[in-house]
Design a protein around this motif. Structure first.
Motif, PDB file in Angstrom:
ATOM      1  N   ALA A 163      -8.407 -22.193  81.124  1.00 25.97           N
ATOM      2  CA  ALA A 163      -7.816 -20.870  80.902  1.00 25.97           C
ATOM      3  C   ALA A 163      -6.389 -21.009  80.380  1.00 25.97           C
ATOM      4  O   ALA A 163      -5.950 -20.237  79.510  1.00 25.97           O
ATOM      5  CB  ALA A 163      -7.836 -20.062  82.203  1.00 25.97           C
ATOM      6  N   ALA A 222     -11.670 -25.061  85.395  1.00 26.15           N
ATOM      7  CA  ALA A 222     -11.645 -23.661  84.969  1.00 26.15           C
ATOM      8  C   ALA A 222     -10.211 -23.175  84.764  1.00 26.15           C
ATOM      9  O   ALA A 222      -9.907 -22.482  83.781  1.00 26.15           O
ATOM     10  CB  ALA A 222     -12.355 -22.793  86.017  1.00 26.15           C
ATOM     11  N   ARG A 278      -6.482 -21.826  76.708  1.00 23.31           N
ATOM     12  CA  ARG A 278      -6.797 -20.619  75.922  1.00 23.31           C
ATOM     13  C   ARG A 278      -5.573 -19.718  75.784  1.00 23.31           C
ATOM     14  O   ARG A 278      -5.329 -19.128  74.734  1.00 23.31           O
ATOM     15  CB  ARG A 278      -7.941 -19.837  76.575  1.00 23.31           C
ATOM     16  CG  ARG A 278      -9.294 -20.522  76.506  1.00 23.31           C
ATOM     17  CD  ARG A 278     -10.428 -19.543  76.746  1.00 23.31           C
ATOM     18  NE  ARG A 278     -10.350 -18.879  78.048  1.00 23.31           N
ATOM     19  CZ  ARG A 278     -10.823 -19.392  79.189  1.00 23.31           C
ATOM     20  NH1 ARG A 278     -11.410 -20.586  79.172  1.00 23.31           N
ATOM     21  NH2 ARG A 278     -10.730 -18.727  80.315  1.00 23.31           N
ATOM     22  N   ALA A 279      -4.795 -19.633  76.866  1.00 26.44           N
ATOM     23  CA  ALA A 279      -3.580 -18.807  76.831  1.00 26.44           C
ATOM     24  C   ALA A 279      -2.601 -19.331  75.791  1.00 26.44           C
ATOM     25  O   ALA A 279      -2.010 -18.559  75.019  1.00 26.44           O
ATOM     26  CB  ALA A 279      -2.932 -18.782  78.213  1.00 26.44           C
ATOM     27  N   TRP A 329      -5.364 -15.827  88.981  1.00 21.53           N
ATOM     28  CA  TRP A 329      -5.105 -14.933  87.856  1.00 21.53           C
ATOM     29  C   TRP A 329      -3.803 -15.287  87.147  1.00 21.53           C
ATOM     30  O   TRP A 329      -2.835 -15.740  87.759  1.00 21.53           O
ATOM     31  CB  TRP A 329      -5.010 -13.484  88.356  1.00 21.53           C
ATOM     32  CG  TRP A 329      -6.238 -13.006  89.066  1.00 21.53           C
ATOM     33  CD1 TRP A 329      -7.425 -12.631  88.517  1.00 21.53           C
ATOM     34  CD2 TRP A 329      -6.395 -12.844  90.480  1.00 21.53           C
ATOM     35  NE1 TRP A 329      -8.310 -12.242  89.491  1.00 21.53           N
ATOM     36  CE2 TRP A 329      -7.711 -12.367  90.715  1.00 21.53           C
ATOM     37  CE3 TRP A 329      -5.560 -13.051  91.583  1.00 21.53           C
ATOM     38  CZ2 TRP A 329      -8.187 -12.090  91.986  1.00 21.53           C
ATOM     39  CZ3 TRP A 329      -6.043 -12.786  92.855  1.00 21.53           C
ATOM     40  CH2 TRP A 329      -7.331 -12.311  93.053  1.00 21.53           C
ATOM     41  N   PHE A 330      -3.789 -15.038  85.839  1.00 28.01           N
ATOM     42  CA  PHE A 330      -2.596 -15.247  85.019  1.00 28.01           C
ATOM     43  C   PHE A 330      -1.461 -14.334  85.473  1.00 28.01           C
ATOM     44  O   PHE A 330      -1.667 -13.144  85.737  1.00 28.01           O
ATOM     45  CB  PHE A 330      -2.936 -14.968  83.555  1.00 28.01           C
ATOM     46  CG  PHE A 330      -1.753 -14.924  82.635  1.00 28.01           C
ATOM     47  CD1 PHE A 330      -1.263 -16.079  82.061  1.00 28.01           C
ATOM     48  CD2 PHE A 330      -1.118 -13.709  82.331  1.00 28.01           C
ATOM     49  CE1 PHE A 330      -0.174 -16.048  81.198  1.00 28.01           C
ATOM     50  CE2 PHE A 330      -0.033 -13.665  81.482  1.00 28.01           C
ATOM     51  CZ  PHE A 330       0.442 -14.835  80.912  1.00 28.01           C
ATOM     52  N   MET A 333      -3.636 -11.885  76.951  1.00 27.44           N
ATOM     53  CA  MET A 333      -4.442 -12.786  77.760  1.00 27.44           C
ATOM     54  C   MET A 333      -5.835 -12.217  78.016  1.00 27.44           C
ATOM     55  O   MET A 333      -6.838 -12.941  78.004  1.00 27.44           O
ATOM     56  CB  MET A 333      -3.743 -13.071  79.093  1.00 27.44           C
ATOM     57  CG  MET A 333      -2.453 -13.877  78.959  1.00 27.44           C
ATOM     58  SD  MET A 333      -2.645 -15.478  78.126  1.00 27.44           S
ATOM     59  CE  MET A 333      -2.080 -15.081  76.459  1.00 27.44           C
ATOM     60  N   GLY A 373      -9.620 -13.882  77.028  1.00 26.81           N
ATOM     61  CA  GLY A 373     -10.544 -14.265  78.087  1.00 26.81           C
ATOM     62  C   GLY A 373      -9.881 -14.989  79.244  1.00 26.81           C
ATOM     63  O   GLY A 373     -10.539 -15.712  79.995  1.00 26.81           O
ATOM     64  N   VAL A 374      -8.568 -14.782  79.404  1.00 24.81           N
ATOM     65  CA  VAL A 374      -7.836 -15.382  80.515  1.00 24.81           C
ATOM     66  C   VAL A 374      -7.794 -14.364  81.661  1.00 24.81           C
ATOM     67  O   VAL A 374      -7.380 -13.215  81.442  1.00 24.81           O
ATOM     68  CB  VAL A 374      -6.395 -15.759  80.099  1.00 24.81           C
ATOM     69  CG1 VAL A 374      -5.619 -16.337  81.275  1.00 24.81           C
ATOM     70  CG2 VAL A 374      -6.434 -16.753  78.940  1.00 24.81           C
ATOM     71  N   PRO A 375      -8.226 -14.735  82.857  1.00 28.56           N
ATOM     72  CA  PRO A 375      -8.240 -13.773  83.969  1.00 28.56           C
ATOM     73  C   PRO A 375      -6.833 -13.330  84.361  1.00 28.56           C
ATOM     74  O   PRO A 375      -5.927 -14.154  84.467  1.00 28.56           O
ATOM     75  CB  PRO A 375      -8.911 -14.545  85.109  1.00 28.56           C
ATOM     76  CG  PRO A 375      -8.706 -15.985  84.776  1.00 28.56           C
ATOM     77  CD  PRO A 375      -8.701 -16.067  83.279  1.00 28.56           C
ATOM     78  N   ASP A 407     -12.464 -17.761  90.784  1.00 27.11           N
ATOM     79  CA  ASP A 407     -12.529 -16.312  90.605  1.00 27.11           C
ATOM     80  C   ASP A 407     -11.438 -15.577  91.368  1.00 27.11           C
ATOM     81  O   ASP A 407     -11.387 -14.349  91.368  1.00 27.11           O
ATOM     82  CB  ASP A 407     -13.902 -15.784  91.024  1.00 27.11           C
ATOM     83  CG  ASP A 407     -14.219 -16.022  92.497  1.00 27.11           C
ATOM     84  OD1 ASP A 407     -13.487 -16.814  93.143  1.00 27.11           O
ATOM     85  OD2 ASP A 407     -15.180 -15.419  93.002  1.00 27.11           O
TER      86      ASP A 407
END
Length: 618
Positions: free
Chosen positions: A258, A254, A261-262, A290-291, A123, A127-129, A287
């Motif tokens: 994400a 956002a 993307r994951a 989180w993953f 991840m 670019g996955v937080p 922000d």
């Protein structure tokens, strides 16, 4: 399109899959263990195959038996549902190797997300937080302690191969770290055969938010928005909703981007869920989300997503598994209204949520809600599997209306004699913080007994209900507003007993037809608890006002703490009865003396037996 489908699961998810498959014209095959020979999913399927004894490890978890059943019946595909073998990459590969269609993600995708440390590394690359923490190979206690000190306390130790709330320890003080690390590693080794751990910053106001994603074999991936699953008990979800309260459009965009993307990072095909943890101390912010992990299967709570998107996710699964592209593009999906799901379990919140198994003599589920269930009246809750009775799903225009609808639905639940968490669910709906959306994963734990213990019933109200029932002819009670059923003619003196065996009141003046009967009627007051109007065998037994304690159901006496002639105080435990895998305590209804004692430890008793009679103190 797939023409025939074997469902490698049981209960409500098997029934759910069968319903969609039948609507699509797909022939369905159920599998069943000894315990499920007469189960609802077995009868609903077009055909069924017996796969072994009741324990799951000898039936539903034996992949070879399931594949053999598919081959024997000519099924083209296998749908694993959730739980059991649904996230077992080796089973998925075995299905494919047998020339069958696997209704799920590629085995490599399952493996990629199966280990938490490897998944987080992937991840980060995508670019996955991810939550601040430590994912390193060095598992020495000294290195882990040093990393925890750097992250800052509280810190969470998590088993790399963990799941279901196991293999997790919160550490608040550096002095506790070594001991809790060893405890977590022992549990991880025992539960998963892997004692490796990772470290994460512990979020003090956590929200559990997940995004439904879907991919196809043509390279398309979409999201179907988010669900909030923060209402949890011991890391197990209780109530889920979609969308998430307090989620603004920018944060949603956002978060969902994400999640896509994951899914793309592991070449994902089929239904999956990307789970995130949010620090909600200052509201939901992109922000501060989180993953955590990915569930590579359909989720228990998928109906809330179906309700707000008007899509059938099981149909999507079957079409994608057949090689078709996704039914909708991202721009064609939108949120419509608000949905909530409550999990109705056969358990007793007042006794630490102990499971309550047995026959469902009376089962009435709400009519104005979507119900997903695998049981019916006359069926049983088995001790071998998860004790969920049903999922109750509501869909309304906004969140307040959804909460009101869910409260209405949970108060309509009637189950006897199995105990349920219906009252617990209703009390959550009435919680002020839940109603305002001020929630996190610790809400239920903080509320404690306010949510788990029902209020004491009002004896006057019980007597009023009993009198109202007595005034009705026995043939008409099925239609009474309080929701009860007639099982025998009424008697002249009837005890009111709750589902824990406590005598609350006595109703007098019932017509007597001269036949010695025991149970008269069961009724429900809308808080999840059932009551019975009961006449013990023979008319000589005492009444509640005379201190009679009756066996609420057939069972075994496990403890006798009363002595003939002894003085007792109100609320003192006198008898403990084990019935339906649960212990029921019978307590003194008032201060007094033990006048009769008809119980011995180890003895079996029938329902309605007079066990103890207390004479009121002068």
């Amino acid at each position: 399109m797939i023409a025939s489908l074997l469902i490698a699961n049981r209960g409500e998810i098997a029934c759910r899959i069968i319903r969609t498959a039948r609507a699509m014209g797909i022939h369905t095959v159920a599998v069943y263990s000894d315990a499920d020979a007469n189960a609802l999913h077995v009868r609903q399927a077009d055909e069924a195959v017996h796969i072994g004894p009741s324990p799951a490890r000898e039936s539903y978890l034996v992949g070879e038996k399931i594949i053999a059943a598919a081959q024997a019946t000519g099924a083209e595909a296998i749908h694993p549902g959730y739980g059991f073998l649904s996230e077992n990459a080796d089973f998925a590969q075995a299905v494919l190797d047998a020339g069958l269609i696997w209704v799920g993600p590629k085995p490599d995708s399952i493996r990629a997300m199966g280990l938490k440390d490897a998944a987080k590394a992937r991840m980060i690359a995508a670019g996955v937080p991810v939550t601040p923490g430590y994912l390193g190979e060095d598992q020495s206690p000294a290195r882990l302690q040093a990393e925890a000190d750097t992250i800052g306390y509280p810190v969470l130790i998590k088993a790399v191969a963990g799941g279901g709330g196991k293999g997790m320890r919160r550490v608040d003080d550096p002095a506790q770290f070594a001991e809790l690390l060893q405890s977590c590693q022992r549990e991880a080794a025992s539960s998963f055969g892997d004692d490796r751990v990772l470290l994460e910053k512990y979020i003090l106001s956590p929200r559990h938010i997940e995004v439904q994603v879907f991919g196809d074999s043509h390279g398309n991936v979409v999201h179907l928005f988010e669900r909030d699953c923060s209402l949890q008990r011991r890391h197990q979800k209780v109530i889920e909703e979609a969308p998430a309260p307090g989620m603004d459009p920018a944060t949603r965009e956002a978060l969902c981007a994400a999640a896509v993307r994951a899914a793309q990072a592991v070449d994902y095909v089929g239904a999956g869920t990307i789970e995130f943890i949010a620090d909600a101390s200052e509201g939901l912010r992109a922000d501060r989300i989180w993953f955590m992990e990915m569930n590579t299967r359909l989720q228990v709570e998928h109906p809330v997503t179906e309700q707000i998107t008007r899509q059938d996710l099981v149909e999507w699964q079957l079409r994608v598994a057949s090689g078709a592209p996704l039914p909708k593009r991202q721009e064609e999906l939108s949120i419509d209204g608000w949905a909530m799901e409550a999990r109705l379990y056969a358990e007793n919140p007042a006794t630490g949520f102990l499971p309550s198994t047995g026959r469902l003599e009376h089962l009435r589920l709400p009519k104005k809600a979507r119900i997903e269930t695998g049981v019916e009246q006359g069926g049983s809750v088995s001790p071998f599997y998860d004790p969920m009775i049903a999922k109750i799903i509501v869909h309304e225009a906004d969140r307040i209306e959804a909460i009101e609808a869910l409260w209405d639905a949970t108060t309509e639940v009637e189950v006897w004699p199995v105990r349920t968490n219906a009252g617990f669910l209703a009390r959550i709906c009435g919680d002020e913080d839940f109603q305002t959306g001020d929630i996190d994963t610790g809400l239920i734990e903080r509320r404690g007994e306010m949510l788990t213990r029902p209020p004491e019933p009002q004896h006057d109200h019980l007597r009023d209900v009993a009198s109202a029932l007595a005034a009705r002819p026995a043939s008409g009670v099925w239609d009474a507003a309080v929701g009860f059923r007639a099982n025998a003619p009424a008697r002249s003196e009837v005890h009111i007993i709750d589902d824990a065996g406590t005598v609350h009141a006595v109703a007098d003046g019932f017509p007597n037809d001269g036949e010695p009967q025991e149970e008269v009627v069961s009724f429900f007051l809308g808080d999840g608890r059932g009551f019975r109007l009961h006449q013990p065998r023979g008319s000589g037994a005492g009444t509640a006002s005379d201190g009679a304690l009756l066996a609420p159901m057939p069972g075994r006496i496990t403890a006798v703490e009363a002595e003939l002639g002894a003085s007792v105080t109100k609320g003192q435990r006198l008898i403990t009865l084990e019935a339906m895998k649960m212990e029921h305590s019978l307590v003194a209804p008032f201060d007094g003396t033990i006048a009769e004692l008809n119980a011995e430890a180890g003895g079996q008793v029938s329902e309605g037996t007079l066990l103890v009679k207390v004479e009121r103190a002068e």
